[in-house]
Design a protein around this motif. Structure first.
Motif, short mmCIF file in Angstrom:
data_model
loop_
_atom_site.label_atom_id
_atom_site.label_comp_id
_atom_site.label_asym_id
_atom_site.label_seq_id
_atom_site.Cartn_x
_atom_site.Cartn_y
_atom_site.Cartn_z
N UNK A 1 10.74 24.56 -5.11
CA UNK A 1 10.03 23.28 -5.01
C UNK A 1 8.73 23.49 -4.23
N UNK A 2 7.72 22.80 -4.62
CA UNK A 2 6.44 22.92 -3.92
C UNK A 2 6.44 22.08 -2.64
N UNK A 3 5.74 22.52 -1.61
CA UNK A 3 5.69 21.75 -0.36
C UNK A 3 4.70 20.60 -0.48
N UNK A 4 5.06 19.49 0.12
CA UNK A 4 4.21 18.30 0.14
C UNK A 4 3.92 17.93 1.58
N UNK A 5 2.78 17.28 1.78
CA UNK A 5 2.58 16.55 3.03
C UNK A 5 2.98 15.10 2.77
N UNK A 6 3.65 14.50 3.72
CA UNK A 6 4.07 13.11 3.57
C UNK A 6 3.42 12.28 4.67
N UNK A 7 2.76 11.22 4.26
CA UNK A 7 2.11 10.33 5.22
C UNK A 7 2.65 8.93 5.07
N UNK A 8 2.39 8.10 6.07
CA UNK A 8 2.56 6.66 5.90
C UNK A 8 1.19 6.02 5.99
N UNK A 9 0.90 5.09 5.12
CA UNK A 9 -0.30 4.28 5.20
C UNK A 9 0.13 2.84 5.42
N UNK A 10 -0.69 2.11 6.13
CA UNK A 10 -0.30 0.75 6.50
C UNK A 10 -1.24 -0.28 5.90
N UNK A 11 -0.67 -1.27 5.27
CA UNK A 11 -1.42 -2.48 4.92
C UNK A 11 -1.02 -3.52 5.96
N UNK A 12 -1.89 -3.73 6.93
CA UNK A 12 -1.61 -4.69 7.99
C UNK A 12 -2.40 -5.96 7.69
N UNK A 13 -1.69 -7.03 7.43
CA UNK A 13 -2.35 -8.28 7.05
C UNK A 13 -2.22 -9.32 8.16
N UNK A 14 -3.24 -10.12 8.27
CA UNK A 14 -3.20 -11.26 9.18
C UNK A 14 -4.08 -12.35 8.60
N UNK A 15 -4.00 -13.53 9.18
CA UNK A 15 -4.83 -14.64 8.72
C UNK A 15 -5.78 -15.01 9.85
N UNK A 16 -7.06 -14.86 9.60
CA UNK A 16 -8.07 -15.20 10.60
C UNK A 16 -9.10 -16.12 9.98
N UNK A 17 -9.38 -17.18 10.65
CA UNK A 17 -10.40 -18.12 10.18
C UNK A 17 -10.21 -18.45 8.70
N UNK A 18 -9.01 -18.83 8.37
CA UNK A 18 -8.70 -19.31 7.00
C UNK A 18 -8.84 -18.22 5.95
N UNK A 19 -8.85 -16.94 6.35
CA UNK A 19 -8.97 -15.89 5.34
C UNK A 19 -7.90 -14.83 5.59
N UNK A 20 -7.39 -14.30 4.50
CA UNK A 20 -6.44 -13.19 4.60
C UNK A 20 -7.21 -11.92 4.90
N UNK A 21 -6.86 -11.28 6.00
CA UNK A 21 -7.61 -10.09 6.43
C UNK A 21 -6.67 -8.90 6.54
N UNK A 22 -7.24 -7.72 6.36
CA UNK A 22 -6.48 -6.48 6.49
C UNK A 22 -7.15 -5.60 7.53
N UNK A 23 -6.34 -4.80 8.18
CA UNK A 23 -6.86 -3.86 9.15
C UNK A 23 -7.43 -2.63 8.45
#
Lengths: 252, 252
Positions: free
Chosen positions: B8-30
């Motif tokens: 089997x070939x080696x992989x790098x494994x990462x986590x990526x984050x979709x961090x959502x919040x609501x600011x000033x009536x808009x959906x925002x992401x970090x």
DNA sequence: AGTGCTTATCGTCAGGCAGACGACTATGAT
DNA sequence: ATCATAGTCGTCTGCCTGACGATAAGCACT
């Protein structure tokens, strides 16, 4: 932090498949017998390593073809041929889930009609369709009174997640047709819902609901009597993907 | 096929984050600014390598804490403290998604109240909350007329998937409360739905719906007037996780 | 204090959909 | 011919939703 190839540990990445079908009024999953340790002789979900030049979806489709001979069709295209529905389910990466090494498994969910006979590398005795209820009752006793060995690794958890995904997804999508052959009757579709949810549905209300949802079913003009009783109209899956309003799973 | 470490070939494994919040009536992401190639200077989703002894959820929680200072709470426990909701989203493994090497990224979705100020390794200029609409309009021009650089890697796709998950999940679950502080009013919760869905909701029907759903909201007894107008009752999130019947996103 | 603005909250009404269930239809089995 | 089995069409009732009127209770003015 600058890029440093030594900064990350190497992982093995696999795909595992939860292949579901409906046979004899029961929701069944494809299980294969493990030929080598660990868990030698145990039942497990089909799966394998992702190759170096392969996308995850490609790897899942390849494994599905290897294990069942089914071709997965493009998820963007509605269910029409005998290709199975295939979608990513979830990823499991507990450091101890495989005793040999660090393996991250990207589980996929496949929904297939009843037709194909299992084959694992051509050896039918090492693959079977088993009722999910039977595969999930860990450490209990099966219908034949024999003790039931739990699935290998964390495959019981993966299977449970896949079953739950399927149960909820047929509520608000037309995916239940993926369990049916190309042409099917309303009654056959109803028995799919009944098997997946494990409940009884009112045939009259079900008929009203599915025939009244635009784009869900397209009449082919033919009829069949293969279930006995009055001949039933045949349908194909329509273009609709999302059901609005959804099918409602009965409470309790 | 017997076990062979070279199979089997080696992989790098990462986590990526979709961090959502609501600011000033808009959906925002970090979004964080990349300090090194590839995509140096571009905005990207926060994330990092999974460590050798870490579960995927642990890695995601660690990254979330590193980037925002938020603690993720156990998904089995209802939203109560200021801990953010965190769940696995999907896994992305196209062979070419990272030009350096084979990287499989397990994306996670986090929902957070508006409180925390972004910090990326203590450097605020390298992290910001951006309206998702702005991050997703690739190759266009932002509100200030400046050209908008698309997100690095396949992060636009990941963000779009995360936003869609959030949009659909607040329909049938009580997750919208994860965007609110511990105590909140019905109007604040309604503005969350309006920001996430990008629609206007009738305040009277919304009020009837959420207060009539058992277990969704628990009155704390207090009132607040921080929105102006008549004082509103304060609520906490109740124990209910699934809303039945669901909140319905308006058609069209 | 009064006026106006804002937001919260309660009520009413009509339409749509789902669950319960009666009735009729069209086959095969006996 | 009769029965058993499935399929299909209707009816009725209750619940939920969307549309919207009306009232309540604060704040910012004058």
């Amino acid at each position: 932090m600058p890029y440093d190839p030594s900064a990350f540990p190497p992982f093995a990445v696999t795909v595992d498949l939860v292949v579901l079908t409906v046979r004899r009024h029961a929701l069944c999953a494809l299980a294969v017998r493990r030929g080598e340790p660990p868990f030698q002789g145990c039942w497990a979900l089909p799966g394998g390593f992702v190759r170096a030049d392969e996308d995850l979806a490609q790897a899942a489709a390849r494994e599905l073809a290897e294990e069942t001979g089914m071709r997965a069709h493009d998820p963007a295209v509605p269910v029409q041929d005998n290709g199975a529905h295939l979608e990513q389910l979830a990823t499991y990466g507990d450091p101890k889930r495989d005793p040999r090494m660090r393996v991250v498994s990207v589980a996929h969910l496949a929904l297939a009609p009843d037709l194909p006979a299992p084959r694992a590398g051509g050896d039918a005795s090492n693959a079977r369709w088993a009722p999910v209820e039977e595969l999930l009752q860990q450490g209990g006793y099966g219908r034949d009174g024999e003790p039931v060995a739990p699935l290998a690794f964390d495959h019981a958890q993966i299977l449970a997640d896949g079953v739950e995904r399927a149960r909820s997804k047929i509520e608000y999508s037309s995916l239940a047709t993926a369990f049916c052959p190309t042409e099917f009757t309303v009654g056959e579709l109803r028995r799919v819902y009944e098997a997946v949810w494990g409940v009884a549905l009112d045939p009259r209300n079900f008929h009203r609901k599915v025939t009244g949802t635009p784009g869900f079913l397209v009449p082919t003009g033919g009829t069949t009597t293969r279930q006995g009783g009055r001949p039933a109209q045949l349908f194909r899956a329509g273009g609709a993907t999302l059901l609005n309003p959804p099918m409602l799973r009965p409470e309790v």
